[in-house]
Design an enzyme around this catalytic site. Structure first.
Site: not given
Lengths: 548, 460
Positions: A60, A63
């Site tokens: 995501c 991250a």
């Protein structure tokens, strides 16, 4: 590809990969599975949503922002605003090494900070708790910087992390507090988070310290995160050559280095995907050109050093670079010559990252191995087809939501390091100034390019091609190895490395040699499972009691 | 110093958690669902959740961990995730062909307010679930409880959605496994076999997360509790829940739905917790405890007696999850050791009360805290104020262990840097013997390392 090996017909492989999908999914996936032609590079669908339910490698936005770009700078206290998990999972798992000069220097990398958002914070808002957390971090550590990262619920409940950060920054006076709206649902992968991180670092850090940096040949290293010590090896080489590293973005970096980075005269970019925005913005605001380089692979390292010397146009530097290459290369050559007979002719597949799937092909080619298929996890079309394709990329709804900073030349600090004519001349010499030609140009005709490879497709590819090694990440590691094929992790390096520079190349050669020739792959079948084995066949002894 | 900014002075915090001794619900739900045969866990949220959970479980087990995601984007976050989940269900059944999809929510889908029951019902109504296949769900908001809560919620969902009462009792006992390793589940099955008690163990991650190398990737490995077994739990004569926090809610659900009475025990870690497990099994199933088990127990007590001098008074700091910490603390006390500092990030008054009770009786001076800000940072500060001889906890403990130069035993979740936990149990008498061996080795290796030359012992 090599003539002596028979490869499957890539167009048939392509059909097989999408056969099982529901028709809408198949239609979509077909655009991301491309048979390569380096001469006339075909279009690859990239940076689009993953179909729900598909087992994807992707993560995501959070991250990409906190985990990838901001994580490696050691003296920022990174507070994750959200429920506990997001901070927990990004805690030390990316192997960003860092080296302080003394025990007194700040290093928060081994720490995990979170607001540990609870239900009442979701219902009544979490800003108050966030400000308490920032205050507590300040009181406990007195850091130079505190960064706040928004996780999914934060965006939905409307907590304003930027306002909270500003309030606390003004309150403290001596601590730079800033926030990132990097909720996991933004964009379609980690890539959105990279962009958000670039924007924040550029807005809140770069340019805060105008003290001229020292050194004759000053550059920044962009898109290098010091996984497994990669940046240490590059630093070693720069030191030897006499190049001054003003700041890295962001492996082994500090706040003050990044704040001073606009005093460098060149930005070299390793991971184009995660940091190209920074290169562009610094060029526009400060007049620092950026150049694509690659320190993965010994030959690539030598080439990149020569390009840097060419950029600075200094004969002394050029001579020094040649001297260092001449000193380093024989050690590398001695090792590769010993290993080559055992690796030549073998095949590899690389499905990872937004840059690594390209650059590691150099190392495999040094090992005499062919990359039969490759693709990125979260890249865009320019990483495949080259930046020439940029004007043709359609901006979809998911990308539109990611802010594009409007950058103008700084009225005082803008100082073009090279004239237009000088830049043109450098481009003539083959330097990728403000450019990147992408992965596909380097891959062979009829090799397969797959963006956002799914689990199902990876198993199919392995069945069809039976590669000697597969490169991906931790989620794929043991799946592929269960199939009897070694998997090299190119995010974490299987806890080895470094793989950059000259010493890194040697490490990689040795690791791949060990992996593809490991006797364990021949031990999978038990003796009684092998063809013609005497499984249960008596040797003529009367041993019926065994079964009683 | 790795944790060079951790000061000795403890200041109360209210907003900031540092170095948490817990993680979030969905990973527990994912782990529980992996213990059902033919089941694909599905994360209803952003891609990152699924990716992080799979990565962490993979690092812990060094095994494939398959799970899918609803891949939320900004649109789904605004308009709700129904379309994503419906599309996911269709894709999953056609591409990955599971028997069951076990959907768990995330903080994102919970904040939006997606109703998993309604969406899965719609999937069934729309014909997206093939005949004989199942989609089950559990609500696992990350902003409540911890990974343990998520495990428990998924187990409860499994029990509620599968158990059927046919009216005809089956001569079997349900064992609801609290959060334990595949090795522990295998040991529970082995002990039950030795006791000649027919059990249904759920979930069961043995033969799933310790799968053999066969040259093939088996997408749905042979292990895991089957649908038929799960359905039959409604007809069992009794349930034993191993773990008040992670297992009991599922046993309660079974009692409610199918009138199966239950009893809650600690996870059988250590001598006395295992004693209670064996005694209860013997009573509820009306079986004699075989000599084989009595002898196993005897071997453990024998080692505890023979090596007592190395254990006596040794101070231990530990962190982890409630259902493990409670029996482990009890075991340390049985070993005549001194649990000195204990933290768990998992909130809950029941655990707090039980632990307090145990400590009040046997070790009133122990520092103990659970819930918010009961983190490793606090534990580390306590260790600086009152140093210990041994640290027990998950892999993140290695940073404190190195800084404070304290022997360290990996125990709990996650263990990212060693193998063994999935293969060798910590439960039962043999598991407890393994624990004692580990404790002794850690302490005695330290004695060997630190001994003056003239005090260096050959025989110990």
């Amino acid at each position: 590809m090599e003539a002596n090996k028979i490869y499957p017909d890539p167009s048939k492989v392509r059909e097989e990969l999408i056969q099982r999908y529901p028709s809408k999914v198949a239609k979509k996936r077909a655009k991301s599975i491309i048979v390569n032609d380096p001469e006339i590079i075909p279009e690859v669908q990239a940076n689009v949503r993953t179909v729900p339910g598909i087992i994807t490698q992707r993560g995501c936005s959070y991250a990409g922002c906190k985990g990838v770009v901001l994580g490696p700078t050691r003296d920022i206290v990174n507070i994750v605003h959200g429920p506990i998990g997001c901070s927990f999972y990004a805690w030390l798992t990316r192997r960003n090494q860092t080296r302080t000069e003394s025990l007194m220097d700040a290093n928060y990398i081994p720490y995990c900070f979170s607001t540990d958002m609870q239900e009442e914070n979701v219902v009544f808002g979490g800003e108050k708790k966030l400000k308490v957390a920032i205050q507590e971090a300040y009181d406990l550590f007195h850091p130079k910087s505190i960064a706040i990262f928004s996780t999914c619920p934060v965006g939905l409940i409307g907590d304003d992390v930027h306002a909270a950060s500003k309030e606390m920054r003004e309150k403290f006076g001596d601590c730079n507090v800033f926030g990132f709206s990097c909720e996991g649902y933004r964009g379609v992968s980690q890539s959105a988070g990279h962009h958000i991180a670039n924007n924040g670092v550029f807005k809140h850090m770069v340019g805060r310290n105008n003290t001229p940096s020292e050194g004759k040949f000053k550059l920044n290293l962009l898109g290098e995160y010091n996984i497994g010590g990669d940046a240490f090896e590059i630093e070693r080489i720069f030191d030897k050559v006499g190049i001054t590293l003003v700041s890295s973005f962001s492996g082994n970096s500090t706040v003050s280095q990044i704040e001073n980075s606009h005093t460098a005269d060149l930005n070299v970019i390793l991971c184009h995907r995660s940091i190209n925005y920074m290169g562009d913005m610094m060029e526009t605001k400060y007049g620092i050109p950026w150049m694509k380089v690659n320190f993965v692979g010994a030959e690539s390292t030598a080439k990149s050093l020569r390009k840097i010397a060419e950029y600075f146009g200094d004969e002394g530097l050029k001579a020094k670079v040649e001297e260092v290459i001449a000193e380093e290369m024989p050690k590398v050559k001695a090792i590769i010559e010993e290993i080559l007979p055992r690796t030549t002719g073998k095949t590899a597949m690389l499905f990872v990252g937004g840059s690594r799937a390209h650059h590691y092909q150099d190392l495999f080619s040094e090992l005499g191995m062919t990359t039969v298929a490759a693709g990125y996890e979260f890249a865009h079309r320019d990483d495949y087809e080259g930046r020439d394709v940029l004007p043709k990329i359609k901006v979809d709804a998911d990308s539109k939501n990611i802010e594009e900073l409007k950058v103008l030349p700084d009225p005082e600090l803008y100082n073009p390091r090279k004239t237009e004519a000088e830049l043109e001349a450098l481009k003539e010499k083959g330097l990728e100034i403000n450019g990147y030609s992408g992965m596909m140009k380097q891959m062979t005709k009829k090799s397969l390019v797959v963006d956002d490879l799914s689990h199902y497709e990876s198993e199919k590819l392995i069945e069809i091609y039976k590669p000697d090694i597969f490169c991906a990440g931790i989620k794929e590691k043991y799946v592929v190895q269960k199939m009897g094929i070694p998997l090299k992790q190119l995010h974490s390096y299987d806890y080895g490395g470094p793989y950059t520079g000259f010493e890194g190349a040697v490490n990689f050669y040795k690791d791949i040699d060990r992996m593809v020739n490991n006797p364990v792959w021949k031990l999978i079948k038990a003796p009684w499972q092998k063809a013609g084995a005497t499984n249960g066949k008596s040797k003529g002894l009367k041993a019926s009691y065994v079964t009683q | 110093m790795l944790l060079r900014h951790t000061s000795k002075e403890v200041k109360e915090r209210e907003g900031l958690t540092i170095n948490p001794a817990k993680t979030c619900q969905p990973i527990g739900a994912m782990y529980a669902a992996l213990g059902i045969h033919g089941c694909l866990p599905h994360s209803h949220g952003s891609q990152g959740c699924c990716s992080y959970h799979r990565s962490t479980l993979t690092r812990h087990y060094k095994e494939p961990v398959m799970a899918a995601t609803s891949s939320f984007t900004e649109g789904a976050s605004v308009f709700g995730g129904q379309a994503n989940l419906l599309a996911a269900i269709e894709t999953i059944f056609s591409v990955y062909e599971p028997d069951i999809i076990a959907v768990h929510s995330t903080c994102l889908s919970e904040t939006i307010g997606d109703d998993l029951q309604q969406i899965t019902r719609k999937a069934r109504d729309d014909g997206k679930i093939p005949e004989g296949k199942h989609v089950i769900f559990a609500s696992t908001p990350s902003f409540i409880g911890s990974h343990v809560t998520g495990y428990s919620n998924m187990l409860t969902g499994i029990a509620e959605q599968f158990a059927v009462s046919t009216g005809v009792k089956k001569n079997q006992i349900n064992i609801v496994a609290g959060w334990m390793e595949p090795s522990d589940m295998r040991e529970i099955k082995l002990l039950s076999k030795k006791l000649c008690v027919k059990i249904v163990l759920f979930p069961d991650t043995s033969d799933v997360l310790d799968a053999p190398q066969s040259g093939k990737h088996v997408f749905y490995p042979k292990g895991g509790t089957t649908v038929a077994e799960l359905q039959s739990t409604g007809d069992s004569i009794y349930s034993l829940a191993l773990g008040p926090i992670s297992a009991e809610p599922a046993a309660i659900a079974l009692e409610k739905k199918c009138k199966v009475s239950f009893e809650t025990l600690d996870i059988p870690i250590g001598l006395t917790a295992t004693d209670r497990f064996i005694m209860t099994m013997s009573e509820v199933a009306n079986v004699n405890v075989p000599d084989e088990i009595t002898e196993e127990r005897g071997r453990l007590v024998d080692v505890m007696a023979d090596m007592e001098q190395y254990l006596y008074g040794k101070k231990v700091a530990l962190f982890g999850d409630p259902d493990q910490l409670l029996p482990l603390t009890e075991f340390l006390l049985d070993l005549n050791m001194k649990p000195t500092h204990i933290v768990s990030g998992t909130p809950g008054q029941r655990f707090e009360k039980q632990m307090r009770q145990l400590l009040d009786e046997r070790s009133p001076e122990t520092n103990f805290r659970n819930g918010l800000q009961a983190d490793m940072f606090l534990l580390h500060q306590w260790m600086k104020n009152d140093p210990v001889d041994l640290l027990i906890g998950n892999t993140y403990g290695k940073y404190m262990a190195r800084d404070e130069d304290v022997p360290f035993i990996r125990f709990g979740f996650p263990i990212l840097d060693r193998i063994g936990h999935s293969y060798f149990p910590n439960v039962g008498y043999s598991g407890s013997l393994r624990l004692v061996e580990k404790i002794l080795s850690a302490i005695m290796d330290r004695q060997d390392r630190d001994a003056l030359e003239e005090k260096f012992e050959l025989v110990m």
